[in-house]
Write a protein that holds these residues in place. Sequence first.
Motif, PDB file in Angstrom:
ATOM      1  N   ILE A  21       1.453  -1.260   0.318  1.00  0.00           N
ATOM      2  CA  ILE A  21       0.122  -0.301  -0.067  1.00  0.00           C
ATOM      3  C   ILE A  21       0.694   1.144   0.138  1.00  0.00           C
ATOM      4  O   ILE A  21       0.470   2.041  -0.882  1.00  0.00           O
ATOM      5  CB  ILE A  21      -0.780   0.057   1.309  1.00  0.00           C
ATOM      6  CG1 ILE A  21      -1.777  -1.307   0.968  1.00  0.00           C
ATOM      7  CG2 ILE A  21      -1.728   1.298   1.503  1.00  0.00           C
ATOM      8  CD1 ILE A  21      -2.896  -1.339   2.018  1.00  0.00           C
ATOM      9  N   THR A  22       1.801   0.840   0.863  1.00  0.00           N
ATOM     10  CA  THR A  22       2.740   2.655   0.922  1.00  0.00           C
ATOM     11  C   THR A  22       3.509   2.191  -1.115  1.00  0.00           C
ATOM     12  O   THR A  22       3.330   3.636  -0.979  1.00  0.00           O
ATOM     13  CB  THR A  22       4.093   2.412   2.011  1.00  0.00           C
ATOM     14  OG1 THR A  22       3.172   1.509   2.857  1.00  0.00           O
ATOM     15  CG2 THR A  22       5.108   3.258   1.816  1.00  0.00           C
ATOM     16  N   ILE A  51       0.965   3.287  -2.945  1.00  0.00           N
ATOM     17  CA  ILE A  51       0.698   5.529  -2.644  1.00  0.00           C
ATOM     18  C   ILE A  51       1.836   6.439  -3.651  1.00  0.00           C
ATOM     19  O   ILE A  51       1.640   7.304  -3.842  1.00  0.00           O
ATOM     20  CB  ILE A  51       0.700   6.074  -1.430  1.00  0.00           C
ATOM     21  CG1 ILE A  51      -0.996   5.465  -0.883  1.00  0.00           C
ATOM     22  CG2 ILE A  51      -0.035   7.407  -0.588  1.00  0.00           C
ATOM     23  CD1 ILE A  51      -1.696   5.322   0.811  1.00  0.00           C
ATOM     24  N   ARG A  52       3.077   5.687  -2.603  1.00  0.00           N
ATOM     25  CA  ARG A  52       4.229   6.889  -2.964  1.00  0.00           C
ATOM     26  C   ARG A  52       4.761   6.756  -4.303  1.00  0.00           C
ATOM     27  O   ARG A  52       5.375   7.777  -4.853  1.00  0.00           O
ATOM     28  CB  ARG A  52       5.481   6.561  -2.125  1.00  0.00           C
ATOM     29  CG  ARG A  52       4.900   7.228  -0.357  1.00  0.00           C
ATOM     30  CD  ARG A  52       4.950   8.761  -1.039  1.00  0.00           C
ATOM     31  NE  ARG A  52       5.651   9.115  -0.679  1.00  0.00           N
ATOM     32  CZ  ARG A  52       5.301  10.015  -0.702  1.00  0.00           C
ATOM     33  NH1 ARG A  52       4.077  11.004  -0.303  1.00  0.00           N
ATOM     34  NH2 ARG A  52       6.648  11.064  -1.683  1.00  0.00           N
ATOM     35  N   LEU A  72      -8.049  10.424   3.074  1.00  0.00           N
ATOM     36  CA  LEU A  72      -7.495   9.314   3.267  1.00  0.00           C
ATOM     37  C   LEU A  72      -6.874   8.283   4.571  1.00  0.00           C
ATOM     38  O   LEU A  72      -7.224   7.658   5.374  1.00  0.00           O
ATOM     39  CB  LEU A  72      -5.887   9.457   2.515  1.00  0.00           C
ATOM     40  CG  LEU A  72      -5.739   8.992   0.982  1.00  0.00           C
ATOM     41  CD1 LEU A  72      -4.703   9.887   0.512  1.00  0.00           C
ATOM     42  CD2 LEU A  72      -6.699   8.107   0.623  1.00  0.00           C
ATOM     43  N   THR A 120      -9.799   7.193   5.741  1.00  0.00           N
ATOM     44  CA  THR A 120     -10.881   5.557   5.058  1.00  0.00           C
ATOM     45  C   THR A 120      -9.932   4.471   6.282  1.00  0.00           C
ATOM     46  O   THR A 120     -10.420   3.659   6.465  1.00  0.00           O
ATOM     47  CB  THR A 120      -9.931   5.808   3.738  1.00  0.00           C
ATOM     48  OG1 THR A 120     -10.602   6.877   3.201  1.00  0.00           O
ATOM     49  CG2 THR A 120     -10.500   4.247   3.120  1.00  0.00           C
ATOM     50  N   LEU A 130      -3.122   6.686   5.919  1.00  0.00           N
ATOM     51  CA  LEU A 130      -2.460   6.533   4.282  1.00  0.00           C
ATOM     52  C   LEU A 130      -2.650   7.854   3.744  1.00  0.00           C
ATOM     53  O   LEU A 130      -1.590   8.338   3.197  1.00  0.00           O
ATOM     54  CB  LEU A 130      -4.155   5.954   3.494  1.00  0.00           C
ATOM     55  CG  LEU A 130      -4.313   4.984   3.930  1.00  0.00           C
ATOM     56  CD1 LEU A 130      -5.544   4.006   2.741  1.00  0.00           C
ATOM     57  CD2 LEU A 130      -3.322   3.990   3.316  1.00  0.00           C
ATOM     58  N   ILE A 171       1.600   8.891   4.498  1.00  0.00           N
ATOM     59  CA  ILE A 171       2.027   8.323   3.872  1.00  0.00           C
ATOM     60  C   ILE A 171       1.497   9.355   2.424  1.00  0.00           C
ATOM     61  O   ILE A 171       3.467   9.600   2.184  1.00  0.00           O
ATOM     62  CB  ILE A 171       1.333   6.892   3.530  1.00  0.00           C
ATOM     63  CG1 ILE A 171       1.510   5.832   4.527  1.00  0.00           C
ATOM     64  CG2 ILE A 171       2.468   6.428   2.363  1.00  0.00           C
ATOM     65  CD1 ILE A 171       1.309   4.629   4.640  1.00  0.00           C
ATOM     66  N   TYR A 172       0.545   9.490   2.140  1.00  0.00           N
ATOM     67  CA  TYR A 172       0.483  10.576   1.034  1.00  0.00           C
ATOM     68  C   TYR A 172       1.020  11.841   1.385  1.00  0.00           C
ATOM     69  O   TYR A 172       1.787  12.527   0.523  1.00  0.00           O
ATOM     70  CB  TYR A 172      -1.452  11.170   1.373  1.00  0.00           C
ATOM     71  CG  TYR A 172      -1.707  11.838  -0.140  1.00  0.00           C
ATOM     72  CD1 TYR A 172      -1.267  11.567  -1.748  1.00  0.00           C
ATOM     73  CD2 TYR A 172      -1.928  12.777   0.067  1.00  0.00           C
ATOM     74  CE1 TYR A 172      -1.227  11.878  -2.477  1.00  0.00           C
ATOM     75  CE2 TYR A 172      -2.112  13.310  -1.283  1.00  0.00           C
ATOM     76  CZ  TYR A 172      -1.970  13.489  -2.655  1.00  0.00           C
ATOM     77  OH  TYR A 172      -2.540  13.917  -3.360  1.00  0.00           O
ATOM     78  N   GLY A 200       3.599   6.841   8.373  1.00  0.00           N
ATOM     79  CA  GLY A 200       2.381   5.893   8.126  1.00  0.00           C
ATOM     80  C   GLY A 200       1.817   4.761   7.975  1.00  0.00           C
ATOM     81  O   GLY A 200       0.738   4.415   8.460  1.00  0.00           O
ATOM     82  N   LEU A 218      -0.100   2.120   9.697  1.00  0.00           N
ATOM     83  CA  LEU A 218      -1.480   1.349   8.452  1.00  0.00           C
ATOM     84  C   LEU A 218      -0.916   0.009   9.112  1.00  0.00           C
ATOM     85  O   LEU A 218      -1.719  -1.169   8.868  1.00  0.00           O
ATOM     86  CB  LEU A 218      -0.572   1.201   7.616  1.00  0.00           C
ATOM     87  CG  LEU A 218      -0.639   0.983   6.585  1.00  0.00           C
ATOM     88  CD1 LEU A 218      -2.289   0.646   5.842  1.00  0.00           C
ATOM     89  CD2 LEU A 218      -0.626   0.960   5.028  1.00  0.00           C
ATOM     90  N   SER A 233      -4.442   7.781  14.629  1.00  0.00           N
ATOM     91  CA  SER A 233      -4.216   8.444  13.891  1.00  0.00           C
ATOM     92  C   SER A 233      -4.424   9.930  12.764  1.00  0.00           C
ATOM     93  O   SER A 233      -3.635  10.939  12.282  1.00  0.00           O
ATOM     94  CB  SER A 233      -4.167   6.869  12.223  1.00  0.00           C
ATOM     95  OG  SER A 233      -3.738   7.279  10.903  1.00  0.00           O
TER      96      SER A 233
END
Length: 557
Positions: free
Chosen positions: A140-141, A144-145, A479, A482, A486, A489-490, A497, A501, A544
Amino acid sequence: MIKNIIFVTLFLVVICGWSDLPFQGNSLCCASEVLYESRLDKGLSNTEAYSYLLIQKAREDKGRARELLETAKEYSPNLPAVYFELARQSFSFSSDGIFEGIDYVRQGLNAYKSNFWWQFNLDGELYISLLISYVLALIITVAIRLPLEQPLLLHDILEDKRKGLFLLSLLLLSLFGFFALLAGALFLVGLYLRKEDRVFVYMAFFSLLLSPLILRVADTFLVPPSPELRAIVAVNEGEDNQYALATLKAGKDFPSDFSYALALKREGDPLDAIQIYKALLTRSASPLVLTNLGNAYYDLKDLEAAKESYQSAVGIKPLPAAFYNLSQVYRETLDFAKGDEYFLEAAKLDNKAVSRFVAMSGKSPNRFVVDETLPMSDLWEYAQGRGRIFGLSFSLAAALMIPAFFLVNKKIKVRAHRCKRCGAIFCSKCSRNLIWSEMCPRCYRFLIKVEELDSRERIASILSVYQIQTKRRRTVKLLAYTVPGLGQIYSGRVLTGLLFLWLFLFPLSVLVMNRHPFTGLSPFVQGWLEPPAILLMGLAYLFSIIHMRRGISRGWL
């Protein structure tokens, strides 16, 4: 034969979930009592199948629930499910109900120490959940990145064609499988992270370095248990002898030979058991083997040889069972003073164990003296030996990628940046200006050197930046609300993050895995894991969001 049929029927009832079988009161209770006593005569102290049935009936018959569960506990004292059900039945919002429920939960957790399959399921569930959640967090990281860092990489490639080798390397790594592709993507993403956030890249590469060991441990839980392991556990936990006699063979390894000899002795073949025990003693002088050798001699009524074996055992290591057996043999020879002396020695070592020995004592040789069984550590060692040995290709790749990542980051002096205000891509080479506070030259002109722009142009630029940042804040908040982590990380706080997560995905994985026991031997899930898992998910979500909101107020974006 009839008793065995009754036991198998009860086992099938529990495993297959036939909970609507009529519970015929005293007749079934009497039959089960006879079965239980006959199993004790065979040295079998656990009757888990019947205990599972009693738990099911306790849930249906609330009036007799406590009585049924206490019986289940007697038949299977090391079955955690019994204690957890007792905790559920006894819990109330009174002080007594709360403390009683907590005490039963404590006893249930303590029962894991003596129940291999429940411990195996628990450890496997936690380990696999930890592994799955970690890999998912990395994926997921990267997902996103990587789209965010891709424009930076393309900008650098346009400025320096040699940096195109990074992209080419990623394409080549994709040919070696998904995890190789993931490692390459992590390498690229890590080039544009803050120094403190690059820790997660090193952490991922280090995990890859240890992948053969990690995968072998995982394989221990994922591969179905071998017949040999099932047989060894069944004998040593007092569940079954016949399966071991049909599955195990002498002369293979210590756990198999020890368990096979124990099953032989319990089933009335002490002579063959003695031969195996003597062969084991030629390898090492084990007090466990010596104690059981003495029991086999007692079965043959060779009391002097039995005494000698017990004395040798306690000479190596004082064992409660060996001292207790000495007390029994001396009392058998009417030497009550010596018998009492050894009994007290056994009680000093482990009073609870001695109380259990006395409670199960009987005229049968399997009940008059107590067998030693393999400790849990030996069962685990045998189980872990089943794991496959994986290749070192990923380890070698990680061993190369760790120093390569360090050297590349150290060598690259010029790399692209994203403007913190407007999001434009720039670098010190193309802008020919000093990079000031991660700000592009355009934003630097209208926000810092205000004299270079007229008021209308400056206001328009400020409004444009405001709209861009408002959009980014909305994306980050969406994010963050959600899934925990997230948003961080964004927004570029990748390490923080990732931790949020992971803390969220781990208990989520536990909840999913809890419905799929690894061994398939237990009809009950470990429900006590679910409340703390849900609580951990809630805490990860809450903290978070708090962390993200504070970060936005401090100007992360």
